[in-house]
Design a protein around this motif. Structure first.
Motif, PDB file in Angstrom:
ATOM      1  N   ARG A  41       0.833  -1.209   0.000  1.00 42.88           N
ATOM      2  CA  ARG A  41       0.000   0.000   0.000  1.00 42.88           C
ATOM      3  C   ARG A  41       0.865   1.255   0.000  1.00 42.88           C
ATOM      4  NH1 ARG A  41      -3.104  -2.767   3.948  1.00 42.88           N
ATOM      5  NH2 ARG A  41      -2.168  -1.448   5.565  1.00 42.88           N
ATOM      6  N   GLU A  42       1.919   1.228   0.830  1.00 40.07           N
ATOM      7  CA  GLU A  42       2.809   2.388   0.874  1.00 40.07           C
ATOM      8  C   GLU A  42       3.497   2.589  -0.473  1.00 40.07           C
ATOM      9  OE1 GLU A  42       5.431   1.557   4.077  1.00 40.07           O
ATOM     10  OE2 GLU A  42       3.967   2.062   5.645  1.00 40.07           O
ATOM     11  N   LYS A  43       3.924   1.475  -1.094  1.00 43.35           N
ATOM     12  CA  LYS A  43       4.561   1.560  -2.405  1.00 43.35           C
ATOM     13  C   LYS A  43       3.596   2.118  -3.432  1.00 43.35           C
ATOM     14  CE  LYS A  43       7.077  -1.260  -5.773  1.00 43.35           C
ATOM     15  NZ  LYS A  43       7.552  -2.637  -6.096  1.00 43.35           N
ATOM     16  N   GLU A  44       2.334   1.606  -3.400  1.00 42.24           N
ATOM     17  CA  GLU A  44       1.322   2.093  -4.331  1.00 42.24           C
ATOM     18  C   GLU A  44       1.021   3.568  -4.081  1.00 42.24           C
ATOM     19  OE1 GLU A  44      -1.236   1.990  -7.494  1.00 42.24           O
ATOM     20  OE2 GLU A  44       0.209   0.487  -6.825  1.00 42.24           O
ATOM     21  N   ALA A  45       0.986   3.934  -2.780  1.00 36.02           N
ATOM     22  CA  ALA A  45       0.745   5.343  -2.445  1.00 36.02           C
ATOM     23  C   ALA A  45       1.881   6.226  -2.950  1.00 36.02           C
ATOM     24  CB  ALA A  45       0.579   5.496  -0.933  1.00 36.02           C
ATOM     25  N   ARG A  46       3.134   5.740  -2.764  1.00 41.63           N
ATOM     26  CA  ARG A  46       4.280   6.505  -3.268  1.00 41.63           C
ATOM     27  C   ARG A  46       4.218   6.613  -4.793  1.00 41.63           C
ATOM     28  NH1 ARG A  46       7.052   3.468   0.712  1.00 41.63           N
ATOM     29  NH2 ARG A  46       7.811   2.028  -0.893  1.00 41.63           N
ATOM     30  N   LYS A  47       3.851   5.493  -5.444  1.00 44.99           N
ATOM     31  CA  LYS A  47       3.751   5.490  -6.903  1.00 44.99           C
ATOM     32  C   LYS A  47       2.673   6.461  -7.366  1.00 44.99           C
ATOM     33  CE  LYS A  47       3.117   2.277 -10.771  1.00 44.99           C
ATOM     34  NZ  LYS A  47       2.852   0.851 -11.133  1.00 44.99           N
ATOM     35  N   ARG A  48       1.520   6.411  -6.664  1.00 46.81           N
ATOM     36  CA  ARG A  48       0.423   7.311  -7.024  1.00 46.81           C
ATOM     37  C   ARG A  48       0.813   8.770  -6.777  1.00 46.81           C
ATOM     38  NH1 ARG A  48      -2.948   4.757  -4.507  1.00 46.81           N
ATOM     39  NH2 ARG A  48      -2.965   5.897  -2.540  1.00 46.81           N
ATOM     40  N   GLN A  49       1.528   9.001  -5.672  1.00 46.15           N
ATOM     41  CA  GLN A  49       1.968  10.358  -5.360  1.00 46.15           C
ATOM     42  C   GLN A  49       2.939  10.876  -6.424  1.00 46.15           C
ATOM     43  OE1 GLN A  49       3.878  10.697  -1.564  1.00 46.15           O
ATOM     44  NE2 GLN A  49       4.050  12.918  -1.651  1.00 46.15           N
ATOM     45  N   LYS A  50       3.862   9.992  -6.842  1.00 47.41           N
ATOM     46  CA  LYS A  50       4.800  10.391  -7.898  1.00 47.41           C
ATOM     47  C   LYS A  50       4.050  10.695  -9.194  1.00 47.41           C
ATOM     48  CE  LYS A  50       8.905   7.927  -6.231  1.00 47.41           C
ATOM     49  NZ  LYS A  50       9.883   6.851  -6.535  1.00 47.41           N
ATOM     50  N   ALA A  51       3.050   9.836  -9.514  1.00 46.41           N
ATOM     51  CA  ALA A  51       2.270  10.067 -10.735  1.00 46.41           C
ATOM     52  C   ALA A  51       1.520  11.399 -10.645  1.00 46.41           C
ATOM     53  CB  ALA A  51       1.287   8.914 -10.954  1.00 46.41           C
ATOM     54  N   GLU A  52       0.941  11.674  -9.456  1.00 47.15           N
ATOM     55  CA  GLU A  52       0.227  12.936  -9.270  1.00 47.15           C
ATOM     56  C   GLU A  52       1.178  14.125  -9.390  1.00 47.15           C
ATOM     57  OE1 GLU A  52      -1.644  12.513  -5.515  1.00 47.15           O
ATOM     58  OE2 GLU A  52      -3.261  11.211  -6.238  1.00 47.15           O
ATOM     59  N   GLU A  53       2.370  13.986  -8.775  1.00 47.99           N
ATOM     60  CA  GLU A  53       3.353  15.065  -8.870  1.00 47.99           C
ATOM     61  C   GLU A  53       3.790  15.274 -10.314  1.00 47.99           C
ATOM     62  OE1 GLU A  53       6.456  13.929  -6.258  1.00 47.99           O
ATOM     63  OE2 GLU A  53       5.383  14.493  -4.426  1.00 47.99           O
ATOM     64  N   LYS A  54       3.976  14.164 -11.045  1.00 46.48           N
ATOM     65  CA  LYS A  54       4.351  14.258 -12.452  1.00 46.48           C
ATOM     66  C   LYS A  54       3.263  14.937 -13.264  1.00 46.48           C
ATOM     67  CE  LYS A  54       6.045  11.468 -16.305  1.00 46.48           C
ATOM     68  NZ  LYS A  54       6.389  10.088 -16.739  1.00 46.48           N
ATOM     69  N   GLU A  55       1.993  14.529 -13.005  1.00 40.04           N
ATOM     70  CA  GLU A  55       0.869  15.129 -13.710  1.00 40.04           C
ATOM     71  C   GLU A  55       0.757  16.616 -13.369  1.00 40.04           C
ATOM     72  OE1 GLU A  55      -2.455  15.424 -16.190  1.00 40.04           O
ATOM     73  OE2 GLU A  55      -0.861  13.935 -15.998  1.00 40.04           O
ATOM     74  N   LYS A  56       1.021  16.937 -12.094  1.00 37.71           N
ATOM     75  CA  LYS A  56       0.980  18.342 -11.673  1.00 37.71           C
ATOM     76  C   LYS A  56       2.054  19.150 -12.390  1.00 37.71           C
ATOM     77  CE  LYS A  56       1.238  21.246  -7.542  1.00 37.71           C
ATOM     78  NZ  LYS A  56       1.455  21.241  -6.060  1.00 37.71           N
ATOM     79  N   ARG A  57       3.278  18.565 -12.453  1.00 36.26           N
ATOM     80  CA  ARG A  57       4.354  19.256 -13.169  1.00 36.26           C
ATOM     81  C   ARG A  57       4.019  19.413 -14.651  1.00 36.26           C
ATOM     82  NH1 ARG A  57       7.556  15.759 -10.009  1.00 36.26           N
ATOM     83  NH2 ARG A  57       7.962  14.445 -11.827  1.00 36.26           N
ATOM     84  N   ARG A  58       3.399  18.354 -15.233  1.00 35.75           N
ATOM     85  CA  ARG A  58       3.025  18.420 -16.649  1.00 35.75           C
ATOM     86  C   ARG A  58       2.009  19.533 -16.886  1.00 35.75           C
ATOM     87  NH1 ARG A  58      -0.661  17.001 -20.155  1.00 35.75           N
ATOM     88  NH2 ARG A  58      -2.063  16.300 -18.508  1.00 35.75           N
ATOM     89  N   LYS A  59       1.002  19.611 -15.992  1.00 44.51           N
ATOM     90  CA  LYS A  59       0.001  20.658 -16.126  1.00 44.51           C
ATOM     91  C   LYS A  59       0.627  22.040 -15.948  1.00 44.51           C
ATOM     92  CE  LYS A  59      -4.029  17.952 -14.713  1.00 44.51           C
ATOM     93  NZ  LYS A  59      -5.100  17.795 -13.709  1.00 44.51           N
ATOM     94  N   GLU A  60       1.532  22.155 -14.958  1.00 47.65           N
ATOM     95  CA  GLU A  60       2.209  23.432 -14.746  1.00 47.65           C
ATOM     96  C   GLU A  60       3.027  23.813 -15.977  1.00 47.65           C
ATOM     97  OE1 GLU A  60       4.480  22.892 -11.230  1.00 47.65           O
ATOM     98  OE2 GLU A  60       2.774  23.189  -9.853  1.00 47.65           O
ATOM     99  N   TYR A  61       3.729  22.821 -16.553  1.00 42.34           N
ATOM    100  CA  TYR A  61       4.514  23.085 -17.757  1.00 42.34           C
ATOM    101  C   TYR A  61       3.602  23.492 -18.916  1.00 42.34           C
ATOM    102  CZ  TYR A  61       7.492  22.200 -21.806  1.00 42.34           C
ATOM    103  OH  TYR A  61       8.178  22.321 -22.966  1.00 42.34           O
ATOM    104  N   LYS A  62       2.480  22.770 -19.045  1.00 48.94           N
ATOM    105  CA  LYS A  62       1.537  23.090 -20.116  1.00 48.94           C
ATOM    106  C   LYS A  62       0.979  24.492 -19.931  1.00 48.94           C
ATOM    107  CE  LYS A  62      -2.505  21.207 -22.471  1.00 48.94           C
ATOM    108  NZ  LYS A  62      -3.526  20.109 -22.475  1.00 48.94           N
ATOM    109  N   ALA A  63       0.659  24.832 -18.641  1.00 48.07           N
ATOM    110  CA  ALA A  63       0.137  26.172 -18.365  1.00 48.07           C
ATOM    111  C   ALA A  63       1.181  27.240 -18.667  1.00 48.07           C
ATOM    112  CB  ALA A  63      -0.296  26.252 -16.903  1.00 48.07           C
TER     113      ALA A  63
END
Length: 324
Positions: free
Chosen positions: A181-203
């Motif tokens: 669960r912790e690994k999945e949470a870390r993976k999900r958090q990294k994906a969210e951070e990546k998506e956030k960075r992508r959106k910020e870059y796109k913006a």
């Protein structure tokens, strides 16, 4: 006697019997007794013993042991190490149970457990032990009873180990599940951070593109204004030139007519032999001065004649156009 020396114990030794009964002992002199391996019969009856030290089980040479009429409440857990023990007298003590290792006393042939507060099942297995036969039967039944208790204890131990093992497995499974669960949470958090960075870059890119578009629009607007301004200036210049051109052409035409008039007047004066007349003299003089000036200003006169020719041509074209 709290501590016996080797010499004192030797006095207590007769053949293979060490007699330490009625010595008011509260402790067993195990180290001193270990020095007499030939003493296979040890009599410790009628003393004040409440327990036996664990080192007592090292006296494996013992074959007969009398512990009757003491205050023993328990026996050492390793009592089964006395593998050569055949005769054991525990009469009149305070024992309620025996150690599980008791079943390992496979050489035991005689046992007396009378006058002890034994727990029910052990008392039932021991029986009355009122004579030699019953004491021999007591040894067999108690060994069998203790063997059963050992098996039950072993099964209980196995169950306990199995239960502990299962608990450990469940604990490990929970640990693995928690880690997953912790690994999945870390993976999900990294994906969210990546998506956030992508959106910020796109913006940021969109903002940069919008800013560039605004700048381009402003630049085009400025260029249009400049072109419009320049166009207006060119138009004004063309209008001014167009307005000035007719006036310049008219002036050139008048000057041409003036020159033609002067030339005609001069020709008339010379052809009609009127040179001496005041008017002709003035014309001739003006012409002479003009020719002198023209010789001095040959280039300017040439340009003037070119301009006059062009003006006459323009005037002729304009006249023809107006007639058409």
């Amino acid at each position: 006697m709290s501590k016996s020396s080797k010499g004192q114990l030797k006095d207590k030794l007769t053949d293979n019997e060490m007699d330490l009964s009625l010595c008011n002992l509260s402790e067993v002199p195990v180290k001193e007794l270990a020095a007499f391996p030939k003493a296979t019969f040890l009599d410790l009856s009628c003393n004040n013993l409440t327990s036996l030290p664990s080192e007592f089980c090292n006296l494996t040479h013992l074959m007969k042991l009398d512990l009757s009429k003491n205050q023993l409440t328990c026996l050492p857990d390793d009592l089964g190490s006395l593998v050569n023990l055949q005769h054991l007298d525990l009469y009149n003590n305070k024992l309620s149970i025996l150690p599980v290792s008791f079943c390992q006393l496979r050489s035991l042939k005689w046992l007396d457990l009378k006058d002890n507060p034994l727990e029910v099942s052990l008392a039932k297995a021991a029986g009355d032990c009122l004579d030699e036969k019953q004491c021999k039967q007591c040894a067999g039944r108690v060994l069998k009873h203790m063997q059963t208790l050992q098996e039950e204890a072993e099964r209980a131990r196995e169950k306990r180990l199995l239960r502990e093992k299962e608990l450990e497995k469940k604990k490990e499974a929970k640990q693995r599940e928690r880690e997953a669960r912790e690994k999945e949470a870390r993976k999900r958090q990294k994906a969210e951070e990546k998506e956030k960075r992508r959106k910020e870059y796109k913006a940021q890119m969109s903002a940069a593109a919008a800013a560039t578009a605004v700048q381009e629009q402003q630049k085009r607007s400025e260029e249009k204004k400049i072109k419009k301004k320049n166009g207006q200036a060119v138009d004004k210049k063309m209008v001014a030139e167009a307005a000035a051109k007719p006036r310049w052409s008219v002036l050139k035409l008048l000057f041409l007519l003036l020159l033609l008039g002067l030339a005609s007047a001069t020709a008339i004066c010379r052809l009609l032999d009127l040179r001496q007349e005041e008017v002709c003299v003035a014309f001739n003089l003006a012409v002479d001065h003009g020719l002198s000036w023209a010789q001095e200003k040959e280039g300017m006169v040439t340009q003037l004649l070119y301009d006059l020719s062009a003006a006459a041509k323009d005037l002729l074209e304009s006249t023809q156009a107006s007639k058409s």
